[in-house]
Design a protein around this motif. Structure first.
Motif, PDB file in Angstrom:
ATOM      1  N   THR A   1      23.922  29.451  58.818  1.00  0.00           N
ATOM      2  CA  THR A   1      22.736  28.546  58.955  1.00  0.00           C
ATOM      3  C   THR A   1      23.431  27.259  59.184  1.00  0.00           C
ATOM      4  O   THR A   1      24.401  26.899  58.725  1.00  0.00           O
ATOM      5  CB  THR A   1      22.124  28.442  57.446  1.00  0.00           C
TER       6      THR A   1
ATOM      7  N   ASN B   1      12.856  38.415  64.328  1.00  0.00           N
ATOM      8  CA  ASN B   1      14.098  38.788  63.277  1.00  0.00           C
ATOM      9  C   ASN B   1      13.773  38.818  61.897  1.00  0.00           C
ATOM     10  O   ASN B   1      13.213  37.864  61.601  1.00  0.00           O
ATOM     11  CB  ASN B   1      15.240  37.757  63.643  1.00  0.00           C
TER      12      ASN B   1
ATOM     13  N   PHE C   1      24.456  33.235  52.944  1.00  0.00           N
ATOM     14  CA  PHE C   1      24.310  32.010  53.821  1.00  0.00           C
ATOM     15  C   PHE C   1      25.550  31.311  53.988  1.00  0.00           C
ATOM     16  O   PHE C   1      26.109  30.811  52.968  1.00  0.00           O
ATOM     17  CB  PHE C   1      23.253  31.335  53.392  1.00  0.00           C
TER      18      PHE C   1
ATOM     19  N   ALA D   1      16.737  31.040  64.518  1.00  0.00           N
ATOM     20  CA  ALA D   1      16.635  32.450  64.887  1.00  0.00           C
ATOM     21  C   ALA D   1      16.379  32.680  66.292  1.00  0.00           C
ATOM     22  O   ALA D   1      15.749  32.048  66.825  1.00  0.00           O
ATOM     23  CB  ALA D   1      15.466  33.159  63.928  1.00  0.00           C
TER      24      ALA D   1
ATOM     25  N   ARG E   1      24.350  35.639  57.166  1.00  0.00           N
ATOM     26  CA  ARG E   1      24.195  35.060  58.416  1.00  0.00           C
ATOM     27  C   ARG E   1      24.597  33.459  58.201  1.00  0.00           C
ATOM     28  O   ARG E   1      24.453  33.034  57.051  1.00  0.00           O
ATOM     29  CB  ARG E   1      22.726  35.292  58.756  1.00  0.00           C
TER      30      ARG E   1
ATOM     31  N   ILE F   1      23.976  40.994  53.298  1.00  0.00           N
ATOM     32  CA  ILE F   1      23.238  40.755  54.474  1.00  0.00           C
ATOM     33  C   ILE F   1      23.780  39.196  54.562  1.00  0.00           C
ATOM     34  O   ILE F   1      23.172  38.419  53.739  1.00  0.00           O
ATOM     35  CB  ILE F   1      21.761  40.700  54.600  1.00  0.00           C
TER      36      ILE F   1
ATOM     37  N   TRP G   1      14.032  32.195  60.763  1.00  0.00           N
ATOM     38  CA  TRP G   1      14.240  33.173  60.674  1.00  0.00           C
ATOM     39  C   TRP G   1      12.850  34.011  59.455  1.00  0.00           C
ATOM     40  O   TRP G   1      12.444  33.073  58.755  1.00  0.00           O
ATOM     41  CB  TRP G   1      15.397  33.663  59.653  1.00  0.00           C
TER      42      TRP G   1
END
Length: 143
Positions: free
Chosen positions: A18, A78, A62, A73, A16, A14, A132
């Motif tokens: 930042t 989320n 990240f 977020a 994402r 996962i 988040w």
């Protein structure tokens, strides 16, 4: 052709972005107990860190890119949800977050509190530095 879909054997990442890996690390390492299992710097302008544990079938990544503000977020709903079927494990996880200095917040959807209040009896929601949210749920996941 395999009997089961290949994705049932996959390891899940996962990922994402930042604005600050440094600001996130205490939440995910000291609070949630993940270990840094990999990292990189200066890859096509990106830095990154992978958090997880060798025995887990998933890990979190990240990334940050200098000069690119990814913002917070998009909503308060989320979520990453961790189902902890053992009550003692759930209590330990919540206490670890609190000991690391992270207080629970009211879930956007009251379902995740278990009783609609901050500090619910079934779920606790925590918010990272980017807004988040992570839910620690007391109980197993049921289909």
């Amino acid at each position: 052709m395999a009997d089961s879909p290949p994705l049932l054997k996959a390891h899940l990442r996962i990922a994402r972005p930042t604005p600050s890996i440094t600001a996130l690390l205490p939440f995910y390492t000291s609070g949630l107990g993940f270990s840094i299992i990999g990292s990189f710097t200066g890859h096509a302008g990106f830095d990154g860190v992978m958090l997880g544990h060798a025995s887990l079938p998933y890990h979190l990544e990240f990334t940050q890119q200098e000069g690119h503000d990814v913002g917070r977020a998009p909503t308060k709903d989320n979520l990453l949800v961790f189902y902890l079927p053992d009550e003692e494990d759930w209590t330990d996880a919540v206490q670890r977050m609190e000991k690391a200095g992270f207080e629970s917040v009211k879930g956007w959807n009251p379902y995740w509190e278990g009783d609609g209040k901050v500090g619910g009896t079934k779920g606790r929601t925590f918010e990272d530095a980017d807004g988040w949210r992570v839910v620690l749920w007391k109980g197993g996941w049921k289909v």
